[in-house]
Motif scaffolding. Sequence first.
Motif, PDB file in Angstrom:
ATOM      1  N   PRO A   5      -2.793  16.711 -28.009  1.00 26.70           N
ATOM      2  CA  PRO A   5      -2.181  17.238 -29.229  1.00 26.70           C
ATOM      3  C   PRO A   5      -3.048  16.968 -30.451  1.00 26.70           C
ATOM      4  N   ALA A   6      -2.948  17.861 -31.401  1.00 22.07           N
ATOM      5  CA  ALA A   6      -3.696  17.713 -32.655  1.00 22.07           C
ATOM      6  C   ALA A   6      -3.165  16.505 -33.423  1.00 22.07           C
ATOM      7  N   PRO A   7      -3.965  15.942 -34.318  1.00 25.06           N
ATOM      8  CA  PRO A   7      -3.474  14.836 -35.136  1.00 25.06           C
ATOM      9  C   PRO A   7      -2.195  15.237 -35.875  1.00 25.06           C
ATOM     10  N   ARG A   8      -1.274  14.302 -35.981  1.00 25.17           N
ATOM     11  CA  ARG A   8       0.007  14.479 -36.644  1.00 25.17           C
ATOM     12  C   ARG A   8       0.929  15.436 -35.902  1.00 25.17           C
ATOM     13  N   HIS A   9       0.603  15.746 -34.653  1.00 26.25           N
ATOM     14  CA  HIS A   9       1.482  16.572 -33.839  1.00 26.25           C
ATOM     15  C   HIS A   9       2.669  15.716 -33.443  1.00 26.25           C
ATOM     16  N   ASN A  10       3.851  16.289 -33.401  1.00 25.99           N
ATOM     17  CA  ASN A  10       5.039  15.501 -33.130  1.00 25.99           C
ATOM     18  C   ASN A  10       5.235  15.180 -31.647  1.00 25.99           C
ATOM     19  N   GLY A  11       4.397  15.701 -30.785  1.00 26.58           N
ATOM     20  CA  GLY A  11       4.473  15.356 -29.373  1.00 26.58           C
ATOM     21  C   GLY A  11       5.662  15.947 -28.651  1.00 26.58           C
ATOM     22  N   GLY A  12       6.165  17.060 -29.150  1.00 27.50           N
ATOM     23  CA  GLY A  12       7.300  17.713 -28.501  1.00 27.50           C
ATOM     24  C   GLY A  12       6.930  18.172 -27.100  1.00 27.50           C
ATOM     25  N   PRO A  13       7.931  18.442 -26.274  1.00 28.65           N
ATOM     26  CA  PRO A  13       7.643  18.818 -24.889  1.00 28.65           C
ATOM     27  C   PRO A  13       7.006  20.198 -24.802  1.00 28.65           C
ATOM     28  N   PRO A  14       6.132  20.394 -23.851  1.00 36.19           N
ATOM     29  CA  PRO A  14       5.592  21.734 -23.656  1.00 36.19           C
ATOM     30  C   PRO A  14       6.708  22.638 -23.143  1.00 36.19           C
ATOM     31  N   LEU A  15       6.935  23.735 -23.786  1.00 38.29           N
ATOM     32  CA  LEU A  15       8.048  24.596 -23.420  1.00 38.29           C
ATOM     33  C   LEU A  15       7.667  25.662 -22.405  1.00 38.29           C
ATOM     34  N   ASP A  20       6.607  21.826 -14.002  1.00 39.35           N
ATOM     35  CA  ASP A  20       6.925  20.429 -14.256  1.00 39.35           C
ATOM     36  C   ASP A  20       8.380  20.146 -13.880  1.00 39.35           C
ATOM     37  N   LYS A  21       8.592  19.168 -13.014  1.00 35.43           N
ATOM     38  CA  LYS A  21       9.936  18.842 -12.529  1.00 35.43           C
ATOM     39  C   LYS A  21      10.789  18.181 -13.606  1.00 35.43           C
ATOM     40  N   THR A  22      10.171  17.517 -14.591  1.00 36.16           N
ATOM     41  CA  THR A  22      10.936  16.831 -15.628  1.00 36.16           C
ATOM     42  C   THR A  22      11.063  17.666 -16.897  1.00 36.16           C
ATOM     43  N   ALA A  23      10.601  18.914 -16.857  1.00 35.07           N
ATOM     44  CA  ALA A  23      10.605  19.743 -18.063  1.00 35.07           C
ATOM     45  C   ALA A  23      12.015  19.956 -18.597  1.00 35.07           C
ATOM     46  N   SER A  24      12.981  20.193 -17.718  1.00 41.27           N
ATOM     47  CA  SER A  24      14.331  20.453 -18.210  1.00 41.27           C
ATOM     48  C   SER A  24      14.922  19.202 -18.855  1.00 41.27           C
ATOM     49  N   TRP A  25      14.646  18.026 -18.299  1.00 42.10           N
ATOM     50  CA  TRP A  25      15.143  16.780 -18.882  1.00 42.10           C
ATOM     51  C   TRP A  25      14.511  16.525 -20.251  1.00 42.10           C
ATOM     52  N   TRP A  28      15.905  18.993 -22.756  1.00 35.48           N
ATOM     53  CA  TRP A  28      17.257  18.625 -23.165  1.00 35.48           C
ATOM     54  C   TRP A  28      17.220  17.497 -24.190  1.00 35.48           C
ATOM     55  N   ASN A  29      16.400  16.473 -23.921  1.00 30.70           N
ATOM     56  CA  ASN A  29      16.281  15.362 -24.867  1.00 30.70           C
ATOM     57  C   ASN A  29      15.714  15.829 -26.204  1.00 30.70           C
ATOM     58  N   TRP A  30      14.750  16.724 -26.159  1.00 31.04           N
ATOM     59  CA  TRP A  30      14.137  17.237 -27.385  1.00 31.04           C
ATOM     60  C   TRP A  30      15.163  18.014 -28.202  1.00 31.04           C
ATOM     61  N   ARG A  32      18.382  17.683 -28.133  1.00 27.48           N
ATOM     62  CA  ARG A  32      19.373  16.718 -28.609  1.00 27.48           C
ATOM     63  C   ARG A  32      18.852  15.965 -29.846  1.00 27.48           C
ATOM     64  N   ALA A  33      17.608  15.524 -29.802  1.00 30.37           N
ATOM     65  CA  ALA A  33      17.016  14.810 -30.927  1.00 30.37           C
ATOM     66  C   ALA A  33      16.880  15.726 -32.144  1.00 30.37           C
ATOM     67  N   HIS A  34      16.508  16.969 -31.907  1.00 28.74           N
ATOM     68  CA  HIS A  34      16.368  17.937 -32.998  1.00 28.74           C
ATOM     69  C   HIS A  34      17.719  18.174 -33.664  1.00 28.74           C
ATOM     70  N   LYS A  35      18.741  18.341 -32.851  1.00 28.03           N
ATOM     71  CA  LYS A  35      20.085  18.558 -33.390  1.00 28.03           C
ATOM     72  C   LYS A  35      20.554  17.347 -34.197  1.00 28.03           C
ATOM     73  N   LYS A  36      20.272  16.149 -33.711  1.00 28.30           N
ATOM     74  CA  LYS A  36      20.669  14.932 -34.412  1.00 28.30           C
ATOM     75  C   LYS A  36      19.916  14.791 -35.733  1.00 28.30           C
ATOM     76  N   ALA A  37      18.629  15.122 -35.746  1.00 25.41           N
ATOM     77  CA  ALA A  37      17.828  15.002 -36.963  1.00 25.41           C
ATOM     78  C   ALA A  37      18.293  15.980 -38.041  1.00 25.41           C
ATOM     79  N   TRP A  38      18.704  17.181 -37.634  1.00 25.93           N
ATOM     80  CA  TRP A  38      19.112  18.199 -38.598  1.00 25.93           C
ATOM     81  C   TRP A  38      20.619  18.245 -38.803  1.00 25.93           C
ATOM     82  N   LYS A  39      21.325  17.202 -38.370  1.00 22.12           N
ATOM     83  CA  LYS A  39      22.770  17.138 -38.576  1.00 22.12           C
ATOM     84  C   LYS A  39      23.060  17.200 -40.083  1.00 22.12           C
TER      85      LYS A  39
END
Length: 74
Positions: A5-15, A20-25, A28-30, A32-39
Amino acid sequence: MTMPPAPRHNGGPPLDDEDDKTASWRSWNWRRAHKKAWKTPPREIALRRLARAEELGMTYRDYALEIMERGKYL
């Protein structure tokens, strides 16, 4: 081969990684975190942020993003 990732990239999951077997997990976490941050904050806080954003000539969303990214109030 993927690029780091580029510098200052937030490291979000590759969509687009379908193998990738863990992509859906991670996705989902991403979401959830996005929704919580923008509450939506309490009314008084939202109005105070909106007034400050207008003073600075910014949109509410841009001002809220600055607070989330830097942890500082402008």
